[in-house]
Design a protein around this motif. Structure first.
Motif, PDB file in Angstrom:
ATOM      1  N   GLU A  83      -6.156   2.262   6.115  1.00  0.00           N
ATOM      2  CA  GLU A  83      -6.995   2.896   5.103  1.00  0.00           C
ATOM      3  C   GLU A  83      -6.574   4.352   4.969  1.00  0.00           C
ATOM      4  OE1 GLU A  83     -11.096   2.119   4.838  1.00  0.00           O
ATOM      5  OE2 GLU A  83     -10.773  -0.044   4.981  1.00  0.00           O
ATOM      6  N   LEU A  84      -6.524   4.811   3.720  1.00  0.00           N
ATOM      7  CA  LEU A  84      -6.085   6.170   3.410  1.00  0.00           C
ATOM      8  C   LEU A  84      -7.088   6.843   2.478  1.00  0.00           C
ATOM      9  CD1 LEU A  84      -2.383   5.302   2.607  1.00  0.00           C
ATOM     10  CD2 LEU A  84      -3.154   6.659   4.550  1.00  0.00           C
TER      11      LEU A  84
ATOM     12  N   VAL B 277      -6.727   8.446  -0.166  1.00  0.00           N
ATOM     13  CA  VAL B 277      -6.097   8.727  -1.455  1.00  0.00           C
ATOM     14  C   VAL B 277      -6.276   7.513  -2.364  1.00  0.00           C
ATOM     15  CG1 VAL B 277      -4.398  10.359  -0.532  1.00  0.00           C
ATOM     16  CG2 VAL B 277      -3.837   7.953  -0.629  1.00  0.00           C
ATOM     17  N   PRO B 278      -6.245   7.706  -3.677  1.00  0.00           N
ATOM     18  CA  PRO B 278      -6.443   6.586  -4.604  1.00  0.00           C
ATOM     19  C   PRO B 278      -5.362   5.514  -4.454  1.00  0.00           C
ATOM     20  CG  PRO B 278      -6.590   8.695  -5.754  1.00  0.00           C
ATOM     21  CD  PRO B 278      -6.071   8.987  -4.371  1.00  0.00           C
ATOM     22  N   PRO B 279      -5.740   4.249  -4.662  1.00  0.00           N
ATOM     23  CA  PRO B 279      -4.766   3.155  -4.565  1.00  0.00           C
ATOM     24  C   PRO B 279      -3.553   3.347  -5.472  1.00  0.00           C
ATOM     25  CG  PRO B 279      -6.982   2.274  -4.787  1.00  0.00           C
ATOM     26  CD  PRO B 279      -7.082   3.755  -4.966  1.00  0.00           C
ATOM     27  N   GLU B 280      -3.777   3.898  -6.657  1.00  0.00           N
ATOM     28  CA  GLU B 280      -2.678   4.093  -7.600  1.00  0.00           C
ATOM     29  C   GLU B 280      -1.607   5.023  -7.021  1.00  0.00           C
ATOM     30  OE1 GLU B 280      -5.958   4.852  -8.360  1.00  0.00           O
ATOM     31  OE2 GLU B 280      -6.379   2.935  -9.327  1.00  0.00           O
ATOM     32  N   GLU B 281      -2.049   6.021  -6.276  1.00  0.00           N
ATOM     33  CA  GLU B 281      -1.109   6.979  -5.687  1.00  0.00           C
ATOM     34  C   GLU B 281      -0.256   6.309  -4.601  1.00  0.00           C
ATOM     35  OE1 GLU B 281      -1.249  11.351  -3.507  1.00  0.00           O
ATOM     36  OE2 GLU B 281      -2.965  10.699  -4.725  1.00  0.00           O
ATOM     37  N   VAL B 282      -0.892   5.496  -3.787  1.00  0.00           N
ATOM     38  CA  VAL B 282      -0.161   4.781  -2.735  1.00  0.00           C
ATOM     39  C   VAL B 282       0.799   3.774  -3.374  1.00  0.00           C
ATOM     40  CG1 VAL B 282      -0.362   3.302  -0.698  1.00  0.00           C
ATOM     41  CG2 VAL B 282      -2.078   5.077  -1.122  1.00  0.00           C
TER      42      VAL B 282
ATOM     43  N   GLU C  47      -8.473  -0.875  -3.435  1.00  0.00           N
ATOM     44  CA  GLU C  47      -9.479   0.128  -3.148  1.00  0.00           C
ATOM     45  C   GLU C  47     -10.069  -0.153  -1.770  1.00  0.00           C
ATOM     46  OE1 GLU C  47     -13.689   0.898  -5.096  1.00  0.00           O
ATOM     47  OE2 GLU C  47     -12.047   1.601  -6.388  1.00  0.00           O
ATOM     48  N   ALA C  48     -10.344   0.895  -1.010  1.00  0.00           N
ATOM     49  CA  ALA C  48     -10.945   0.735   0.319  1.00  0.00           C
ATOM     50  C   ALA C  48     -12.326   0.098   0.180  1.00  0.00           C
ATOM     51  CB  ALA C  48     -11.049   2.091   1.012  1.00  0.00           C
ATOM     52  N   ASP C  49     -12.753  -0.580   1.233  1.00  0.00           N
ATOM     53  CA  ASP C  49     -14.038  -1.277   1.219  1.00  0.00           C
ATOM     54  C   ASP C  49     -15.200  -0.350   0.889  1.00  0.00           C
ATOM     55  OD1 ASP C  49     -12.758  -3.650   1.819  1.00  0.00           O
ATOM     56  OD2 ASP C  49     -13.140  -3.511   3.969  1.00  0.00           O
ATOM     57  N   ASP C  50     -15.125   0.903   1.320  1.00  0.00           N
ATOM     58  CA  ASP C  50     -16.214   1.845   1.066  1.00  0.00           C
ATOM     59  C   ASP C  50     -16.104   2.506  -0.310  1.00  0.00           C
ATOM     60  OD1 ASP C  50     -14.176   3.699   1.341  1.00  0.00           O
ATOM     61  OD2 ASP C  50     -14.997   4.636   3.138  1.00  0.00           O
ATOM     62  N   GLY C  51     -15.068   2.121  -1.090  1.00  0.00           N
ATOM     63  CA  GLY C  51     -14.899   2.668  -2.427  1.00  0.00           C
ATOM     64  C   GLY C  51     -14.254   4.041  -2.473  1.00  0.00           C
TER      65      GLY C  51
ATOM     66  N   VAL D  44      -4.168  -0.521   2.509  1.00  0.00           N
ATOM     67  CA  VAL D  44      -2.872  -1.188   2.409  1.00  0.00           C
ATOM     68  C   VAL D  44      -2.888  -2.355   3.387  1.00  0.00           C
ATOM     69  CG1 VAL D  44      -0.372  -0.947   2.623  1.00  0.00           C
ATOM     70  CG2 VAL D  44      -1.752   1.023   1.908  1.00  0.00           C
ATOM     71  N   ASP D  45      -2.561  -3.543   2.904  1.00  0.00           N
ATOM     72  CA  ASP D  45      -2.471  -4.742   3.741  1.00  0.00           C
ATOM     73  C   ASP D  45      -1.057  -5.289   3.647  1.00  0.00           C
ATOM     74  OD1 ASP D  45      -5.306  -5.023   4.477  1.00  0.00           O
ATOM     75  OD2 ASP D  45      -5.612  -5.466   2.355  1.00  0.00           O
ATOM     76  N   TRP D  46      -0.467  -5.572   4.807  1.00  0.00           N
ATOM     77  CA  TRP D  46       0.872  -6.169   4.858  1.00  0.00           C
ATOM     78  C   TRP D  46       0.761  -7.357   5.797  1.00  0.00           C
ATOM     79  CZ3 TRP D  46       5.755  -2.801   6.221  1.00  0.00           C
ATOM     80  CH2 TRP D  46       6.909  -3.466   5.803  1.00  0.00           C
ATOM     81  N   SER D  47       1.100  -8.529   5.306  1.00  0.00           N
ATOM     82  CA  SER D  47       0.967  -9.737   6.119  1.00  0.00           C
ATOM     83  C   SER D  47       2.125 -10.680   5.846  1.00  0.00           C
ATOM     84  CB  SER D  47      -0.360 -10.439   5.811  1.00  0.00           C
ATOM     85  OG  SER D  47      -0.410 -10.822   4.442  1.00  0.00           O
TER      86      SER D  47
END
Length: 141
Positions: A9-10, A12-17, A92-96, A101-104
């Motif tokens: 979790e970061l 920063v906005p998902p779009e930026e990552v 988006e992070a669970d807390d909004g 980021v998920d890698w599996s």
């Protein structure tokens, strides 16, 4: 099938990552073990070179720009697995606030135990996510 996964979790906005990690041919821009990447077949195949000189060739299986994810499989790799398929996703992070980021990946170990194969890919995923965290964490934090 064995599987491995890692999440981050970061603040920063998902779009930026996604701008950093969402390009299939840009793994070398952020993963510390990947020193080079060449794409072919219209961007659907990437040939990665590791800092140790190994070559990994991967095929893009699915790409979702709006959903910020892509899935890929091995064509050629030095790893002791077969039927490898992985997904990298930013949401988006669970807390909004911020992003997650998920890698599996799933794979069949070949000549090693499930635990050894899982540990290998867990290390690869965690190393990449740590590098992403370092990029987005202000110095001195």
């Amino acid at each position: 099938m064995a599987s491995a996964s890692a999440s981050l979790e970061l603040p920063v906005p998902p779009e930026e990552v996604w701008r950093l990690i969402g390009g299939f041919g840009t793994l070398h821009d952020w993963h510390p073990v990947i020193s080079g990447s060449e794409v072919s077949e219209g961007g659907r195949v990437r040939r990665l070179t590791t800092s140790g000189g190994d070559v990994i060739v991967e095929r893009l299986e699915a790409f979702d720009e709006a959903g910020r994810s892509y899935s890929y499989s091995f064509i050629e790799s030095p790893f002791p697995v077969s039927k490898y398929r992985a997904t990298l996703r930013v949401r988006e992070a669970d807390d909004g606030r911020g992003s997650r980021v998920d890698w599996s990946g799933e794979f069949l170990p070949d000549g090693v135990t499930d635990e050894e194969a899982v540990e290998l890919f867990q290390g690869i995923y965690n190393g990449g996510l740590k590098a992403i965290a370092d990029i987005f964490t202000p110095k001195g934090s």
